[in-house]
Enzyme design. Structure first.
Site, PDB file in Angstrom:
ATOM      1  N   CYS A  70       0.740  -1.100   0.173  1.00 56.04           N
ATOM      2  CA  CYS A  70       0.118  -0.003  -0.102  1.00 56.04           C
ATOM      3  C   CYS A  70       1.006   1.314   0.132  1.00 56.04           C
ATOM      4  O   CYS A  70       1.781   1.490   0.908  1.00 56.04           O
ATOM      5  CB  CYS A  70      -0.818  -0.095   1.332  1.00 56.04           C
ATOM      6  N   CYS A 206      -0.493   3.663  -6.364  1.00 56.12           N
ATOM      7  CA  CYS A 206      -1.680   3.291  -5.350  1.00 56.12           C
ATOM      8  C   CYS A 206      -1.975   1.817  -6.042  1.00 56.12           C
ATOM      9  O   CYS A 206      -2.075   1.698  -6.941  1.00 56.12           O
ATOM     10  CB  CYS A 206      -2.811   3.891  -5.321  1.00 56.12           C
TER      11      CYS A 206
HETATM   12  N1  DGL Z   1      -3.776   0.518  -2.121  1.00 54.09           N
HETATM   13  C1  DGL Z   1      -3.444   1.681  -1.401  1.00 54.09           C
HETATM   14  C2  DGL Z   1      -2.507   2.438  -1.828  1.00 54.09           C
HETATM   15  O1  DGL Z   1      -1.529   1.788  -2.294  1.00 54.09           O
HETATM   16  C3  DGL Z   1      -4.318   2.410  -0.723  1.00 54.09           C
HETATM   17  C4  DGL Z   1      -5.743   3.108  -1.293  1.00 54.09           C
HETATM   18  C5  DGL Z   1      -6.543   3.585  -0.194  1.00 54.09           C
HETATM   19  O2  DGL Z   1      -6.984   2.942   0.810  1.00 54.09           O
HETATM   20  O3  DGL Z   1      -6.850   4.697  -0.403  1.00 54.09           O
HETATM   21  O4  DGL Z   1      -2.397   3.690  -1.767  1.00 54.09           O
END
Ligand code: DGL
Length: 283
Positions: A70, A206
């Site tokens: 993440c 993301c």
């Molecule tokens: N998948 C996540 C990232 O890489 C988080 C997205 C989220 O929860 O806003 O930032």
């Protein structure tokens, strides 16, 4: 012992899939904090607290090394957890544990410069011939982590971020293709306006966005290279594990998928990406 993979939701599956491809015999436990997703619009202290709580769950489930799959957690929470939480936790657990993020390997892949190599001489903006576009959550964009860290290693590159406030939530909720493609196109257009032309390369900063990577490819000028964060991360984790035998990754090829949200089947969008039915257990 196993490798833990953490995300606010389904985005980290894109990283998990590449880790499994590189290390098919390793044991993995994945945690999606779907009860609290998305993270990208939350204040920093909440992102730190939620990430820590997710890591506690994964360590309790037998993980010894956790990959924060993440960008938001890696940008906002990782350093704080490494510095203020892990040292005491290691003493309490009495075993080696660690947490690694995905931004370092991504920036190494994007710049071609190792993380340890910094402080290249500044280049004035007008002399920067190549621009890398970053699509990310509002929290990651506001942290300016890509701009700052890429600038330290490749000041000849322009780096421009485009925050995408609703996209992770839409992907998490399994929105339809038309809605997703429209949102992606609008963000690509907005980034082009911000830069004054199309980016030369792009990072889907993301992990959720990788699920709709084809929509980004379709919206960007044909052939625009996308730096592949899941692949760069998996390569870096393999190298790390070779150098750190204190984190055995297991040999049984077990896979567990946990969620803090509603257990059960994931959306058709996620299953289409995954290529198979996918069901999460309650964390
Ligand atoms: N998948 C996540 C990232 O890489 C988080 C997205 C989220 O929860 O806003 O930032």
């Amino acid at each position: 012992m196993s490798i833990g993979v953490f995300d606010s939701g389904v985005g980290g599956l894109t990283v998990h899939r590449m880790l499994v491809e590189r290390m098919p015999a390793a044991d993995f436990v994945y945690l999606a904090d779907q009860a609290n997703a998305p993270y990208g619009g939350r204040p920093g202290e909440e992102i730190v607290a939620l990430t820590r709580s997710g890591c506690e769950t994964l360590f309790a489930a037998g993980a010894n090394l956790i990959v924060l799959a993440c960008n938001t957690a890696s940008a906002i929470a990782l350093r704080t957890l490494q510095q203020t939480w892990l040292p005491d936790l290691r003493k309490t657990l009495g075993r080696p544990v660690n947490i690694l993020g995905i931004i370092v390997p991504t920036i190494e892949a994007a710049t071609g410069v190792p993380w340890s190599q910094q402080h290249a001489a500044a280049v004035p903006p007008a002399a920067r011939r190549e621009t890398v576009g970053i699509f990310s959550t509002p929290a990651t964009t506001a942290s300016e982590v890509y701009e700052i860290e890429m600038g330290k290693r490749r000041p000849d590159l322009g780096v421009t971020s485009e925050p995408c406030p609703s996209l992770a939530r839409l992907i998490e909720n399994g929105a339809g293709a038309v809605e997703l493609a429209t949102v992606v196109e609008n963000h690509v257009m907005a980034l082009r306006t911000r830069i004054g032309r199309a980016p030369d390369r792009a990072i889907l900063g993301c992990t959720h966005y990788e699920i709709v990577a084809d929509m980004f490819r379709a919206a960007l000028p044909p052939g625009t290279p996308l730096i592949h964060q899941p692949g760069a991360t998996a390569d870096a984790i393999c190298v790390y594990l070779e150098r750190h035998p204190e984190y055995p990754a297991g040999t049984d090829g077990t896979r567990r998928f946990l969620t803090t949200g509603t257990p059960g089947k994931q959306s058709p969008l996620v299953e289409a990406f995954w290529g198979a039915p996918l069901s999460f257990e309650a964390a």
